[in-house]
Design an enzyme around this catalytic site. Sequence first.
Site, PDB file in Angstrom:
ATOM      1  NE  ARG A   9      -3.800   0.274   0.476  1.00  0.00           N
ATOM      2  CZ  ARG A   9      -4.876  -0.228  -0.222  1.00  0.00           C
ATOM      3  NH1 ARG A   9      -4.143  -0.011  -1.596  1.00  0.00           N
ATOM      4  NH2 ARG A   9      -5.521  -1.138  -0.461  1.00  0.00           N
TER       5      ARG A   9
ATOM      6  NE  ARG B  45      -2.631  -4.825  -7.086  1.00  0.00           N
ATOM      7  CZ  ARG B  45      -3.579  -3.836  -6.230  1.00  0.00           C
ATOM      8  NH1 ARG B  45      -3.132  -3.120  -5.857  1.00  0.00           N
ATOM      9  NH2 ARG B  45      -4.279  -4.777  -6.327  1.00  0.00           N
TER      10      ARG B  45
ATOM     11  CG  HIS C  11      -2.567   3.070  -8.335  1.00  0.00           C
ATOM     12  ND1 HIS C  11      -2.411   3.786  -7.049  1.00  0.00           N
ATOM     13  CD2 HIS C  11      -3.809   2.556  -8.676  1.00  0.00           C
ATOM     14  CE1 HIS C  11      -3.797   3.994  -6.641  1.00  0.00           C
ATOM     15  NE2 HIS C  11      -3.969   2.595  -7.403  1.00  0.00           N
TER      16      HIS C  11
ATOM     17  CG  ASP D  76     -11.344   5.583  -7.122  1.00  0.00           C
ATOM     18  OD1 ASP D  76     -12.108   4.655  -6.756  1.00  0.00           O
ATOM     19  OD2 ASP D  76     -11.261   5.635  -7.943  1.00  0.00           O
TER      20      ASP D  76
ATOM     21  CD  GLU E 299      -3.712   5.519  -9.852  1.00  0.00           C
ATOM     22  OE1 GLU E 299      -5.065   6.099  -8.586  1.00  0.00           O
ATOM     23  OE2 GLU E 299      -3.974   4.732 -10.405  1.00  0.00           O
TER      24      GLU E 299
HETATM   25  O1  TA6 Z   1      -6.158   3.831  -8.318  1.00  0.00           O
HETATM   26  C1  TA6 Z   1      -7.859   4.696  -7.678  1.00  0.00           C
HETATM   27  C2  TA6 Z   1      -8.383   2.668  -7.366  1.00  0.00           C
HETATM   28  O2  TA6 Z   1      -8.912   2.654  -8.673  1.00  0.00           O
HETATM   29  C3  TA6 Z   1      -9.800   3.178  -6.430  1.00  0.00           C
HETATM   30  O3  TA6 Z   1     -11.291   2.744  -6.879  1.00  0.00           O
HETATM   31  C4  TA6 Z   1      -9.191   2.162  -5.214  1.00  0.00           C
HETATM   32  O4  TA6 Z   1      -9.668   0.778  -5.021  1.00  0.00           O
HETATM   33  C5  TA6 Z   1      -7.367   2.090  -5.359  1.00  0.00           C
HETATM   34  O5  TA6 Z   1      -6.828   1.848  -6.305  1.00  0.00           O
HETATM   35  C6  TA6 Z   1      -6.686   0.986  -4.329  1.00  0.00           C
HETATM   36  O6  TA6 Z   1      -7.227  -0.085  -4.802  1.00  0.00           O
HETATM   37  P1  TA6 Z   1      -6.652  -1.238  -3.600  1.00  0.00           P
HETATM   38  O7  TA6 Z   1      -6.981  -3.050  -4.941  1.00  0.00           O
HETATM   39  O8  TA6 Z   1      -4.841  -1.513  -3.939  1.00  0.00           O
HETATM   40  O9  TA6 Z   1      -6.711  -1.351  -2.930  1.00  0.00           O
END
Ligand code: TA6
Length: 302
Positions: A73, A99, A169, A214, A273
Site C-alpha cells: 500500500r 504489482r 498508481h 475516485d 496516477e
Molecule cells: O486508483 C484508484 C483505485 O482504482 C480505487 O478505486 C481504489 O480501489 C484504489 O485504486 C486502490 O485499489 P487497491 O486494489 O490497491 O485497494
Amino acid sequence: MRAAELTAEFGIAGVLHFVETELGLVKATVSLAGTAGEIYLQGAQVTLWQPSGERPVLFTSPNSAFAPGRAIRGGVPIIFPWFGPNRHAPAAPQHGFARTAPWHLDGVETLGHDSLTLTFSFSDGDVGSPFWPEPFRAIYTVTFGQTLSLRLAVQNHANHPIIFEEALHSYFAISDISSVAISGLAGAIYIDKTDAARKKPQTAALVSITTETDRVYLDTPKQCAIEDRGWRRRVVIEKDGAASSVVWNPWAEKAIAMADLGDPAWRGMVCVEIGNIADNEVRLSADAEHQMSAAISVNPGP
Ligand code: TA6
C-alpha cells in the site's frame, strides 16, 4: 535471486545494496548525492523517493503488509494488464497481476554521480495468468535522482493484437488532504467511480478533495501537479504515452476499513496516477511495443 546474490552482482558500495525483509521480500536501497530511494523486486515497486533537501515525495502506508503475494500500500504500484476489477473476469484480482509478480533485475547503470537507473522485467512465463493468457514481456526502467523517472514498456509477443490497461498508481505524500489541490486537469472528462462510473466534465481549474474521490480522467494533458499549500511545494508529474490520469483518496470511512491504510494515514496521501485506462486502453499490434513514462519533480509551491 536472494539479496546477497543481487548485492554481489549489482551492488555499488555506498550507493546501492539489497536487503531481505522479515517476510522474505527483497528490496534495493539507493543513496546517492543526498537522494534516497527504495524499490521492491515484487512488483518492481518503488516505495521511497526523497530527493536531496526534500521531504519524501512518495507515501507508503505504515500499515502496509509487505508480504509475498500481497499488494504493497503505497509508493508506485504498477497496474497491468487491467485496471480495477477485470470486466471480463470478475474472479480476477483487482488491478491485474504485475504489482504482485516477481520481477527480475536486468541491469543497473549510474549516470554521473547523481542518478542511478535500474531496469526490471517480467513476462507471461513468470505469472501464467488464466485471466489474461497473452504472451508478453514488460520492461520497467527506474531512474533515481533529483527527478524520479519511470518508464514501462510492454512488448506483444503474440501473432495477434493484444488489449490491455495500465497505470503507474503513484501515492504522493502530502501535508494534509485539506491543503492540496491538483492542477492541469481542467476541461478533461472523468469517470466518477464514486457515482456509478458517470462521465463528468472537470469544470474547476483545480481539483480539491473534500470527500471520497475516485476519478479516471480521459485524454489528459502531458502535465499535472499537486499544489501543496501546507508544505509549500509543487510536485509536477510529466507524462508520455499515457492518455489517462487518476485521482484517488478513499477519505475517512473507507480508509478506516482498509487494514493496510487506516486513520489518520489517509490524510497524508493522494494518488495521482498516469495510465491508459477504460476508453484509453491500449490496443497493441502483433510484435509491437508500447511505452509510457512519468517524470516526477519537486518545485517550490504555493
Ligand atoms: O486508483 C484508484 C483505485 O482504482 C480505487 O478505486 C481504489 O480501489 C484504489 O485504486 C486502490 O485499489 P487497491 O486494489 O490497491 O485497494
